[in-house]
Scaffold this motif. Structure first.
Motif, PDB file in Angstrom:
ATOM      1  N   ASP A 115      37.893  18.311  -9.690  1.00  0.00           N
ATOM      2  CA  ASP A 115      37.510  17.004 -10.398  1.00  0.00           C
ATOM      3  C   ASP A 115      38.573  16.662 -11.426  1.00  0.00           C
ATOM      4  OD1 ASP A 115      35.461  16.496  -8.577  1.00  0.00           O
ATOM      5  OD2 ASP A 115      34.152  17.926  -9.899  1.00  0.00           O
ATOM      6  N   GLU A 116      39.451  17.778 -11.745  1.00  0.00           N
ATOM      7  CA  GLU A 116      40.354  17.521 -12.859  1.00  0.00           C
ATOM      8  C   GLU A 116      41.530  16.948 -12.461  1.00  0.00           C
ATOM      9  OE1 GLU A 116      43.014  20.671 -15.501  1.00  0.00           O
ATOM     10  OE2 GLU A 116      41.207  21.283 -14.951  1.00  0.00           O
ATOM     11  N   THR A 117      41.966  15.893 -13.346  1.00  0.00           N
ATOM     12  CA  THR A 117      43.350  15.284 -13.047  1.00  0.00           C
ATOM     13  C   THR A 117      44.444  16.114 -13.262  1.00  0.00           C
ATOM     14  OG1 THR A 117      42.377  13.185 -13.981  1.00  0.00           O
ATOM     15  CG2 THR A 117      44.726  13.107 -13.744  1.00  0.00           C
ATOM     16  N   PRO A 118      45.354  16.125 -12.152  1.00  0.00           N
ATOM     17  CA  PRO A 118      46.502  17.098 -12.315  1.00  0.00           C
ATOM     18  C   PRO A 118      47.395  16.749 -13.324  1.00  0.00           C
ATOM     19  CG  PRO A 118      46.256  16.403 -10.187  1.00  0.00           C
ATOM     20  CD  PRO A 118      45.242  15.643 -10.806  1.00  0.00           C
ATOM     21  N   GLU A 119      48.075  17.699 -13.914  1.00  0.00           N
ATOM     22  CA  GLU A 119      48.978  17.700 -15.105  1.00  0.00           C
ATOM     23  C   GLU A 119      50.385  16.474 -14.774  1.00  0.00           C
ATOM     24  OE1 GLU A 119      52.279  19.636 -18.011  1.00  0.00           O
ATOM     25  OE2 GLU A 119      50.968  20.961 -16.778  1.00  0.00           O
ATOM     26  N   TYR A 120      50.569  16.818 -13.505  1.00  0.00           N
ATOM     27  CA  TYR A 120      51.740  15.942 -12.964  1.00  0.00           C
ATOM     28  C   TYR A 120      51.275  14.251 -13.063  1.00  0.00           C
ATOM     29  CZ  TYR A 120      49.571  16.491  -8.308  1.00  0.00           C
ATOM     30  OH  TYR A 120      48.770  16.286  -7.461  1.00  0.00           O
ATOM     31  N   ALA A 121      49.707  14.285 -12.706  1.00  0.00           N
ATOM     32  CA  ALA A 121      49.480  12.793 -12.652  1.00  0.00           C
ATOM     33  C   ALA A 121      49.173  12.260 -14.281  1.00  0.00           C
ATOM     34  CB  ALA A 121      48.285  12.579 -11.993  1.00  0.00           C
ATOM     35  N   ALA A 122      48.797  13.103 -14.989  1.00  0.00           N
ATOM     36  CA  ALA A 122      48.327  12.623 -16.318  1.00  0.00           C
ATOM     37  C   ALA A 122      49.653  12.503 -17.426  1.00  0.00           C
ATOM     38  CB  ALA A 122      47.285  13.681 -16.866  1.00  0.00           C
ATOM     39  N   ASN A 123      50.806  13.257 -17.003  1.00  0.00           N
ATOM     40  CA  ASN A 123      51.664  13.190 -17.842  1.00  0.00           C
ATOM     41  C   ASN A 123      52.918  12.172 -17.808  1.00  0.00           C
ATOM     42  OD1 ASN A 123      53.597  14.174 -15.937  1.00  0.00           O
ATOM     43  ND2 ASN A 123      53.838  16.003 -16.557  1.00  0.00           N
ATOM     44  N   GLY A 124      52.508  11.427 -16.942  1.00  0.00           N
ATOM     45  CA  GLY A 124      53.527  10.213 -16.578  1.00  0.00           C
ATOM     46  C   GLY A 124      54.474  10.300 -15.487  1.00  0.00           C
ATOM     47  N   MET A 125      54.580  11.668 -15.087  1.00  0.00           N
ATOM     48  CA  MET A 125      55.922  12.013 -14.159  1.00  0.00           C
ATOM     49  C   MET A 125      55.876  10.975 -13.012  1.00  0.00           C
ATOM     50  SD  MET A 125      56.766  15.888 -13.381  1.00  0.00           S
ATOM     51  CE  MET A 125      55.567  16.258 -11.721  1.00  0.00           C
ATOM     52  N   LEU A 126      54.513  10.540 -12.552  1.00  0.00           N
ATOM     53  CA  LEU A 126      54.552   9.834 -11.327  1.00  0.00           C
ATOM     54  C   LEU A 126      54.746   8.263 -11.689  1.00  0.00           C
ATOM     55  CD1 LEU A 126      51.928  11.552  -9.185  1.00  0.00           C
ATOM     56  CD2 LEU A 126      54.292  11.770  -9.088  1.00  0.00           C
ATOM     57  N   GLY A 127      54.895   7.995 -12.767  1.00  0.00           N
ATOM     58  CA  GLY A 127      55.077   6.551 -13.277  1.00  0.00           C
ATOM     59  C   GLY A 127      55.950   5.710 -12.496  1.00  0.00           C
ATOM     60  N   ARG A 128      57.111   6.129 -12.095  1.00  0.00           N
ATOM     61  CA  ARG A 128      58.056   5.442 -11.502  1.00  0.00           C
ATOM     62  C   ARG A 128      57.686   5.000  -9.954  1.00  0.00           C
ATOM     63  NH1 ARG A 128      63.866   7.744 -11.550  1.00  0.00           N
ATOM     64  NH2 ARG A 128      63.586   7.126  -9.230  1.00  0.00           N
ATOM     65  N   VAL A 129      57.129   6.234  -9.455  1.00  0.00           N
ATOM     66  CA  VAL A 129      56.537   5.933  -7.981  1.00  0.00           C
ATOM     67  C   VAL A 129      55.495   4.827  -7.790  1.00  0.00           C
ATOM     68  CG1 VAL A 129      55.644   7.237  -6.307  1.00  0.00           C
ATOM     69  CG2 VAL A 129      57.482   8.314  -7.570  1.00  0.00           C
ATOM     70  N   GLN A 130      54.446   4.951  -8.872  1.00  0.00           N
ATOM     71  CA  GLN A 130      53.202   4.087  -8.993  1.00  0.00           C
ATOM     72  C   GLN A 130      53.989   2.746  -9.128  1.00  0.00           C
ATOM     73  OE1 GLN A 130      51.089   6.525 -12.036  1.00  0.00           O
ATOM     74  NE2 GLN A 130      49.868   7.106 -10.220  1.00  0.00           N
ATOM     75  N   ALA A 131      54.728   2.650 -10.186  1.00  0.00           N
ATOM     76  CA  ALA A 131      55.259   1.312 -10.555  1.00  0.00           C
ATOM     77  C   ALA A 131      56.038   0.719  -9.328  1.00  0.00           C
ATOM     78  CB  ALA A 131      56.115   1.260 -11.758  1.00  0.00           C
ATOM     79  N   ARG A 132      56.588   1.516  -8.481  1.00  0.00           N
ATOM     80  CA  ARG A 132      57.436   0.900  -7.451  1.00  0.00           C
ATOM     81  C   ARG A 132      56.351   0.209  -6.243  1.00  0.00           C
ATOM     82  NH1 ARG A 132      59.293   5.714  -4.322  1.00  0.00           N
ATOM     83  NH2 ARG A 132      57.094   5.232  -3.225  1.00  0.00           N
ATOM     84  N   GLY A 133      55.203   0.911  -6.134  1.00  0.00           N
ATOM     85  CA  GLY A 133      54.235   0.417  -5.312  1.00  0.00           C
ATOM     86  C   GLY A 133      54.724   1.514  -3.975  1.00  0.00           C
ATOM     87  N   PRO A 134      53.486   1.110  -3.003  1.00  0.00           N
ATOM     88  CA  PRO A 134      53.674   1.921  -1.568  1.00  0.00           C
ATOM     89  C   PRO A 134      54.798   1.368  -0.823  1.00  0.00           C
ATOM     90  CG  PRO A 134      51.840   0.192  -1.685  1.00  0.00           C
ATOM     91  CD  PRO A 134      52.420   0.197  -3.136  1.00  0.00           C
ATOM     92  N   ILE A 135      55.352   2.227  -0.286  1.00  0.00           N
ATOM     93  CA  ILE A 135      56.355   1.882   0.834  1.00  0.00           C
ATOM     94  C   ILE A 135      56.364   3.077   1.901  1.00  0.00           C
ATOM     95  CG2 ILE A 135      58.130   0.716  -0.872  1.00  0.00           C
ATOM     96  CD1 ILE A 135      59.746   3.330  -0.658  1.00  0.00           C
ATOM     97  N   TRP A 136      56.819   2.696   2.873  1.00  0.00           N
ATOM     98  CA  TRP A 136      56.742   3.527   3.954  1.00  0.00           C
ATOM     99  C   TRP A 136      57.736   3.075   5.100  1.00  0.00           C
ATOM    100  CZ3 TRP A 136      54.575   2.833   8.954  1.00  0.00           C
ATOM    101  CH2 TRP A 136      53.920   1.700   9.063  1.00  0.00           C
ATOM    102  N   ARG A 137      58.134   4.071   5.958  1.00  0.00           N
ATOM    103  CA  ARG A 137      59.062   3.552   7.216  1.00  0.00           C
ATOM    104  C   ARG A 137      57.995   3.829   8.448  1.00  0.00           C
ATOM    105  NH1 ARG A 137      64.552   3.270   7.939  1.00  0.00           N
ATOM    106  NH2 ARG A 137      64.982   3.834   5.512  1.00  0.00           N
ATOM    107  N   ASP A 138      58.067   2.744   9.117  1.00  0.00           N
ATOM    108  CA  ASP A 138      57.340   2.758  10.527  1.00  0.00           C
ATOM    109  C   ASP A 138      58.182   3.562  11.526  1.00  0.00           C
ATOM    110  OD1 ASP A 138      56.403   2.195  12.990  1.00  0.00           O
ATOM    111  OD2 ASP A 138      55.847   0.133  12.546  1.00  0.00           O
ATOM    112  N   PRO A 139      57.840   4.788  11.705  1.00  0.00           N
ATOM    113  CA  PRO A 139      58.608   5.671  12.760  1.00  0.00           C
ATOM    114  C   PRO A 139      58.696   4.819  14.195  1.00  0.00           C
ATOM    115  CG  PRO A 139      56.320   6.326  12.574  1.00  0.00           C
ATOM    116  CD  PRO A 139      56.493   5.157  11.537  1.00  0.00           C
TER     117      PRO A 139
END
Length: 145
Positions: A115-139
């Motif tokens: 139930d604890e938020t992981p450090e990598y999610a709380a410290n802003g490390m994923l900010g760029r990824v979250q700001a970019r939004g979801p992307i994926w490649r259709d295989p």
């Protein structure tokens, strides 16, 4: 010693293992840590499936000059070479002295709170990824969706 290897096979393993894991800097050679003795017995205790292949490798290597034979063997018999490599690597890195020298204490039990938020999610490390939004490649199409 157990594991069913002869003294000759163990000597051959020590020679081959020193080519795969030679002494370097502060790190000992595989033969210096007992790779052909207690380490072999320990590895085979954990991985008895490697015993037949390793015995075959050691029997075939007996009487040959180690380094040239090993190079040719890698090319000719990669599956059997993999068994030798696995035994040497496992034996080398389960040795307490080697683990101490590389600063690895071994597996540790770390507490986990789902139930604890992981450090990598709380410290802003994923900010760029979250700001970019979801992307994926259709295989199926090979293009971004």
């Amino acid at each position: 010693m157990s594991a069913g290897f002869t003294e000759s096979q163990r000597e051959t393993l020590a020679r081959l293992a020193d080519i795969l894991a030679p002494a370097y800097g502060k790190m000992p050679a595989a033969s210096e840590i007992g790779i052909a003795g207690t380490m072999l017995d320990t590895v085979i205790g954990y991985r008895p499936d490697l015993r037949p292949e390793l015995a075959q490798v050691l029997n075939r290597a007996a009487g040959h000059e180690s380094e040239p034979w090993l190079r040719a063997f890698l090319e000719d018999e990669p599956e059997l070479f993999a068994a030798l490599g696995a035994v040497v690597a496992h034996g080398y890195y389960i040795n307490e002295e080697v683990r101490r020298l590389i600063g690895y204490p071994g597996q540790e039990r770390l507490p986990f709170d789902p139930d604890e938020t992981p450090e990598y999610a709380a410290n802003g490390m994923l900010g760029r990824v979250q700001a970019r939004g979801p992307i994926w490649r259709d295989p199926r199409k090979g293009e971004n969706a």
